[in-house]
Design a protein around this motif. Sequence first.
Motif, PDB file in Angstrom:
ATOM      1  N   ASN A 109       0.695  -1.236  -0.141  1.00 17.55           N
ATOM      2  CA  ASN A 109      -0.232   0.088   0.328  1.00 17.55           C
ATOM      3  C   ASN A 109       1.097   0.906   0.021  1.00 17.55           C
ATOM      4  N   VAL A 110       1.853   1.026   0.408  1.00 21.41           N
ATOM      5  CA  VAL A 110       2.225   2.534   1.331  1.00 21.41           C
ATOM      6  C   VAL A 110       3.660   2.116  -0.160  1.00 21.41           C
ATOM      7  N   ALA A 111       4.087   0.824  -0.824  1.00 23.57           N
ATOM      8  CA  ALA A 111       4.626   1.100  -1.874  1.00 23.57           C
ATOM      9  C   ALA A 111       4.171   1.781  -2.430  1.00 23.57           C
ATOM     10  N   PHE A 112       2.811   1.519  -3.168  1.00 22.19           N
ATOM     11  CA  PHE A 112       2.323   2.277  -4.657  1.00 22.19           C
ATOM     12  C   PHE A 112       2.500   3.066  -4.573  1.00 22.19           C
ATOM     13  N   ALA A 113       2.135   3.503  -3.506  1.00 19.33           N
ATOM     14  CA  ALA A 113       2.338   5.709  -3.511  1.00 19.33           C
ATOM     15  C   ALA A 113       3.476   5.897  -3.963  1.00 19.33           C
ATOM     16  N   MET A 114       5.208   5.459  -3.174  1.00 20.28           N
ATOM     17  CA  MET A 114       5.901   5.656  -4.268  1.00 20.28           C
ATOM     18  C   MET A 114       6.096   5.325  -5.739  1.00 20.28           C
ATOM     19  N   GLU A 115       5.671   4.069  -5.615  1.00 19.25           N
ATOM     20  CA  GLU A 115       6.329   3.051  -7.111  1.00 19.25           C
ATOM     21  C   GLU A 115       5.588   4.710  -7.814  1.00 19.25           C
ATOM     22  N   VAL A 116       4.486   5.283  -7.950  1.00 13.11           N
ATOM     23  CA  VAL A 116       3.490   6.385  -8.723  1.00 13.11           C
ATOM     24  C   VAL A 116       4.697   7.505  -9.618  1.00 13.11           C
ATOM     25  N   GLY A 126       7.642   7.431  -9.911  1.00 14.47           N
ATOM     26  CA  GLY A 126       8.961   6.706  -9.819  1.00 14.47           C
ATOM     27  C   GLY A 126      10.118   6.691  -9.151  1.00 14.47           C
ATOM     28  N   ALA A 127       9.245   6.421  -7.553  1.00 14.47           N
ATOM     29  CA  ALA A 127      10.574   5.671  -6.952  1.00 14.47           C
ATOM     30  C   ALA A 127      11.697   4.364  -7.470  1.00 14.47           C
ATOM     31  N   ASP A 128      12.687   4.278  -7.329  1.00 14.57           N
ATOM     32  CA  ASP A 128      12.999   3.113  -8.082  1.00 14.57           C
ATOM     33  C   ASP A 128      13.041   2.220  -7.043  1.00 14.57           C
ATOM     34  N   ARG A 129      13.402   0.884  -6.782  1.00 11.66           N
ATOM     35  CA  ARG A 129      13.057  -0.640  -5.809  1.00 11.66           C
ATOM     36  C   ARG A 129      13.675  -0.270  -5.102  1.00 11.66           C
ATOM     37  N   GLY A 130      14.734   0.216  -5.029  1.00  6.80           N
ATOM     38  CA  GLY A 130      15.754   0.322  -3.508  1.00  6.80           C
ATOM     39  C   GLY A 130      15.370   1.489  -2.029  1.00  6.80           C
ATOM     40  N   GLU A 131      15.161   2.258  -2.753  1.00  7.21           N
ATOM     41  CA  GLU A 131      13.963   3.444  -1.993  1.00  7.21           C
ATOM     42  C   GLU A 131      13.136   3.069  -1.629  1.00  7.21           C
ATOM     43  N   ILE A 132      12.508   2.029  -2.569  1.00  2.00           N
ATOM     44  CA  ILE A 132      10.949   1.765  -1.734  1.00  2.00           C
ATOM     45  C   ILE A 132      11.701   0.803  -1.279  1.00  2.00           C
ATOM     46  N   GLN A 164      12.978  -1.669 -18.408  1.00  2.00           N
ATOM     47  CA  GLN A 164      12.735  -2.824 -17.310  1.00  2.00           C
ATOM     48  C   GLN A 164      12.292  -2.929 -16.115  1.00  2.00           C
ATOM     49  N   GLU A 165      12.715  -1.957 -15.685  1.00  2.00           N
ATOM     50  CA  GLU A 165      12.337  -2.274 -13.476  1.00  2.00           C
ATOM     51  C   GLU A 165      11.412  -2.068 -14.301  1.00  2.00           C
ATOM     52  N   THR A 166      10.759  -1.351 -14.739  1.00  2.00           N
ATOM     53  CA  THR A 166       8.759  -0.785 -15.198  1.00  2.00           C
ATOM     54  C   THR A 166       7.901  -2.635 -15.283  1.00  2.00           C
ATOM     55  N   ALA A 167       9.112  -3.298 -16.726  1.00  4.94           N
ATOM     56  CA  ALA A 167       8.367  -4.085 -17.061  1.00  4.94           C
ATOM     57  C   ALA A 167       8.170  -5.208 -15.886  1.00  4.94           C
ATOM     58  N   LYS A 168       8.949  -4.914 -15.736  1.00  2.00           N
ATOM     59  CA  LYS A 168       9.748  -6.203 -13.827  1.00  2.00           C
ATOM     60  C   LYS A 168       7.802  -5.598 -12.927  1.00  2.00           C
ATOM     61  N   ARG A 169       8.176  -4.686 -12.521  1.00  2.00           N
ATOM     62  CA  ARG A 169       7.124  -4.326 -11.489  1.00  2.00           C
ATOM     63  C   ARG A 169       5.112  -4.370 -12.379  1.00  2.00           C
ATOM     64  N   VAL A 170       5.370  -3.954 -13.437  1.00  2.00           N
ATOM     65  CA  VAL A 170       4.298  -4.419 -14.291  1.00  2.00           C
ATOM     66  C   VAL A 170       3.768  -6.036 -14.529  1.00  2.00           C
ATOM     67  N   ARG A 226      -6.301   5.814  -8.499  1.00  2.00           N
ATOM     68  CA  ARG A 226      -5.760   7.629  -9.129  1.00  2.00           C
ATOM     69  C   ARG A 226      -5.869   8.431  -7.844  1.00  2.00           C
ATOM     70  N   LEU A 227      -6.314   8.333  -6.968  1.00  2.00           N
ATOM     71  CA  LEU A 227      -6.671   9.332  -5.696  1.00  2.00           C
ATOM     72  C   LEU A 227      -5.098   9.593  -4.969  1.00  2.00           C
ATOM     73  N   VAL A 228      -4.160   8.373  -5.256  1.00  2.00           N
ATOM     74  CA  VAL A 228      -2.861   8.834  -4.687  1.00  2.00           C
ATOM     75  C   VAL A 228      -1.508   8.787  -6.049  1.00  2.00           C
ATOM     76  N   GLY A 229      -2.530   9.157  -6.742  1.00  2.00           N
ATOM     77  CA  GLY A 229      -1.369   9.857  -7.530  1.00  2.00           C
ATOM     78  C   GLY A 229      -1.275   9.087  -9.355  1.00  2.00           C
ATOM     79  N   GLY A 230      -1.905   7.880  -8.507  1.00  2.00           N
ATOM     80  CA  GLY A 230      -1.055   6.889 -10.220  1.00  2.00           C
ATOM     81  C   GLY A 230      -2.129   7.369 -11.469  1.00  2.00           C
ATOM     82  N   SER A 231      -0.369   6.993 -12.340  1.00  2.00           N
ATOM     83  CA  SER A 231      -1.205   7.623 -13.936  1.00  2.00           C
ATOM     84  C   SER A 231      -2.168   7.121 -14.531  1.00  2.00           C
TER      85      SER A 231
END
Lengths: 229, 306
Positions: free
Chosen positions: A101-108, A110-116, B6-12, B217-222
């Motif tokens: 839940n918290v990681a999601f807000a960082m991912e959006v 653009g934080a990288d895995r290490g920071e998260i 790559q990181e994005t693809a891995k995450r997705v 969306r509310l927490v800022g996801g594109s």
Amino acid sequence: MIEFKNVTTIYDNDESVEILNGVNLEIKDGEFVSIIGPAGAGKSTLLRLLTREISPLKGEIVLDGINLAQIPSKAIPLLRRKIGTVYQDFKLLSAKTVFENVAFAMEVCGADRGEIDSDVPKILGIVGLGDKLKSFPHQLSGGEKQRLAIARALIHRPRIILADEPTGNLDLVNSYDVVKLLMKINELGTTVILATHNREVVNAIGKRVISIEKGKIVRDQIENGKYVI
Amino acid sequence: MIENFQETAKRVFSVGWTNFKRNSYLSMGTTGVMVLVLFLFSGLMSLNFLASRIVSGLEEKVDVSVYFKNDASEEEINRVKSDLESSGMVKNVEYVSKDKALDEFKQRHAGDTLVQDSLAELDENPLQASLNVKADDSSQYASIVTFLEGNKFRSLVDKINFYENEQVIARVLAISGGIWNWGFLFTMALALIAILVTFNTIRLTIYNQKQEIEIMRLVGGSNWHIKAPYLVEGGMYGALAAAVVAVLFYPIAFFISPKIESLMPGVSLISYFVSNIFQFIPLLFFIGILLGVTSSFVAIRRFLKI
């Protein structure tokens, strides 16, 4: 700096039901503002305007010199990343763990895995959920859920925190914990806007208090405000 | 940039997979529906294969024979043959000489002593030389006949059996045309139903996560950040369903094939699908993944409006 200039909103495109009616308001950086008023007075609407969940019928809302109405819809996520939001119903992602839940807000952002991986356990430790990283929201108590929501709102170091009845579903002890957390965040320089109708909470905070009634600001106590309607 | 991608693809993919696992009950339901849909597609492909074999079997049986008068020389007949071959309308033309026609006739009636005796009594071969014409397309027989009528060796032709066969040819053409047209409509209608069922199933699956999507969306996801894992999830339903169908379809075809062969000799369903295995299995995956991803794409759009 947040400015509301003569803002009027309506309910669901029905012009006969005004929620806010010509609201003018200025909130400076680093302030802690409690917005009080009876249910249906327009407190939540005021907050939802700031994240552009809704748009005003008339007037404008200016954040750091930018008129929110002029932000293209693609850039709305960018606006929301500047603002952390805490809701009465928590709005947690039920299919994700506490950590996710918290990681999601960082991912959006653009934080990288290490920071998260380093920041998320830290913030969860601060709000007292350090031992629940792998739990799901339905396994948490009400107080824990709200602390998780606050951790999520804080993780990307937003400049503004909006808290909409964050204590509405909590008992007194948990309510004080949440308010103490918000005050600590405010001391570190973040603007906090708290919408509530919890008298004890507002009186304990003792900062600026704005009273709204029937969509209008009826009182604005700049310092050491008390819960007065 | 590439690292980022790559990181994005891995995450997705990992988020998509996690969603798939955590909603296992719902995922299995959706995959189950897609398995049925892909079975329907495989069934339609089998039907199309059988229909095409029926039609080509029928059309194979249609031909036109041109019988020549006895004074026509072999050279002249061959001229007519090459004229026909260069007309562009025929698949092949077979020359049957008088002797060959007699041989074939004898063979056909090998057990019939009366015919054999009567033939032996004749001094000369009573059969005519002929050209056996098969058209590229059975609707062209009429034009082939017109072409022959206008040929400079027309006078050598005794008769063309098209006139006797005309009605049979017309009926065969009507039946095979009917099989194609109705088969096509039937296939399209069922395919449309299959697509609608998949789409609605996935839509319900995603509707179930409406609130989650709105919170993101509310927490800022594109939009793309939120959407991509759902597209992967949709693709996974399709891929898994295709895998299930690929594993189950071949044993079923193997079991059914002899029963069909006993009805339609020479038609082997299993050998058709075995020889096309490298087209059929990728096609299943392609249809499954495409249906899954597109349905997710359309279904999620509604919830991204906040």
